[in-house]
Design an enzyme around this catalytic site. Structure first.
Site, PDB file in Angstrom:
ATOM      1  N   GLY A  46       0.847  -1.183   0.000  1.00 36.46           N
ATOM      2  CA  GLY A  46       0.000   0.000   0.000  1.00 36.46           C
ATOM      3  C   GLY A  46       0.883   1.234   0.000  1.00 36.46           C
ATOM      4  CD  GLN A  51       3.419   5.692   2.594  1.00 31.39           C
ATOM      5  OE1 GLN A  51       2.438   5.173   2.084  1.00 31.39           O
ATOM      6  NE2 GLN A  51       4.383   4.993   3.157  1.00 31.39           N
ATOM      7  CB  CYS A  93       5.234   2.250   7.476  1.00 28.77           C
ATOM      8  SG  CYS A  93       4.775   3.697   6.522  1.00 28.77           S
ATOM      9  CG  LEU A  94       6.719   1.087   1.477  1.00 29.18           C
ATOM     10  CD1 LEU A  94       5.924   1.414   0.229  1.00 29.18           C
ATOM     11  CD2 LEU A  94       7.919   0.217   1.149  1.00 29.18           C
ATOM     12  CG  HIS A 135      -0.565   1.549   7.428  1.00 25.80           C
ATOM     13  ND1 HIS A 135       0.376   1.079   8.324  1.00 25.80           N
ATOM     14  CD2 HIS A 135       0.131   2.309   6.542  1.00 25.80           C
ATOM     15  CE1 HIS A 135       1.563   1.548   7.994  1.00 25.80           C
ATOM     16  NE2 HIS A 135       1.447   2.293   6.917  1.00 25.80           N
ATOM     17  CD  GLU A 136      -1.186   2.531   2.758  1.00 25.83           C
ATOM     18  OE1 GLU A 136      -0.674   3.664   2.669  1.00 25.83           O
ATOM     19  OE2 GLU A 136      -0.515   1.500   2.984  1.00 25.83           O
ATOM     20  CG  HIS A 139       0.447   6.920   5.345  1.00 26.52           C
ATOM     21  ND1 HIS A 139       1.597   7.347   5.952  1.00 26.52           N
ATOM     22  CD2 HIS A 139       0.620   5.584   5.144  1.00 26.52           C
ATOM     23  CE1 HIS A 139       2.431   6.320   6.109  1.00 26.52           C
ATOM     24  NE2 HIS A 139       1.862   5.235   5.627  1.00 26.52           N
TER      25      HIS A 139
END
Ligand code: NI
Length: 180
Positions: A46, A51, A93-94, A135-136, A139
Site C-alpha cells: 500500500g 509518502q 511502513c515504507l 494504515h493508508e 497517512h
C-alpha cells in the site's frame, strides 16, 4: 510514469493532513499510476500520496503480489464509514525504516472512495486488507503507525533511528514482512 521518491519519517509532509481531490484530472491519474509503479517497485502492499511528497487524498493498495494488478485498488478521497471489532497486526511502513510493531486496529471496515474512472465504490474488508486501508487512510490524516504504539516504544524507535542516521546505516537491512 515515473518511480517516485518515498519520503521517510521524520519528513514533515508525513505529518500533514492531505487535501481532498476535487477534480480527477490527468495530473491526478498520472500521479496515481506513478504511485502504483512505486508501490510495486518498493515493494509494498500500500502507498499513500503523502509518502511520495504529495499531500492529496490518494491511496493505492495491492495485498496480492502473487497476482499483481488483479486486486489493485486505486482510491481517491477514501473514507472509512463503518468499523467493527478489533484486531492486532504487525505493521511495517515504507516511510518508517527498519521497524515493525504490533498495532491495534478495527477488525472489519467498510470504506468508500472514488476510482480514477470517477465511480464511487464501497469496499468491505477484514484481515490484512482492513489493516492496510486503515494504515493508508491514517497517512492521509498525517498519522503513522508509530503514532499508534506506546510512547515508550516510539521513543525507543526514535533513538534507534537517530543512532542509525548518525552512523549512516539506514539503507541497510529492512525488517521482513509486508510494508504499507
Ligand atoms: Ni505506511
Amino acid at each position: 510514469m515515473a518511480l517516485l521518491k518515498i519520503r521517510t519519517y521524520p519528513d514533515p509532509v508525513l505529518k500533514e493532513t492531505a487535501r481532498e481531490v476535487s477534480d480527477i484530472d490527468g495530473r491526478i491519474n498520472g500521479l496515481v499510476e506513478s504511485m502504483v509503479q512505486t508501490m510495486y517497485s518498493a515493494p509494498g502492499i500500500g502507498l499513500a500520496a503523502p509518502q511520495v511528497g504529495e499531500s492529496r487524498r490518494l491511496v493505492v493498495i495491492d495485498t496480492d503480489h502473487q497476482n499483481p494488478g488483479k486486486h489493485l485498488l486505486k482510491l481517491i478521497n477514501p473514507q472509512i464509514i463503518e468499523r467493527e471489532g478489533s484486531i492486532v497486526w504487525e505493521e511495517g511502513c515504507l516511510s518508517v525504516v527498519d521497524y515493525n510493531a504490533e498495532v491495534k486496529r478495527s477488525a472489519k471496515v467498510l470504506a468508500r472512495a472514488f476510482t480514477p474512472e470517477q465511480k464511487e465504490i464501497e469496499i468491505e474488508a477484514d484481515g490484512l486488507l482492513a489493516v492496510v486501508l486503515q494504515h493508508e487512510i491514517d497517512h492521509l490524516d498525517g498519522k503513522l503507525f508509530i503514532d499508534r504504539i506506546s510512547r515508550i516504544k516510539r521513543e525507543l524507535y526514535r533513538r534507534k533511528l537517530q543512532k542509525a542516521l548518525k552512523e549512516g546505516k539506514t539503507d541497510g537491512e529492512r525488517p521482513s514482512g509486508a510494508r504499507l
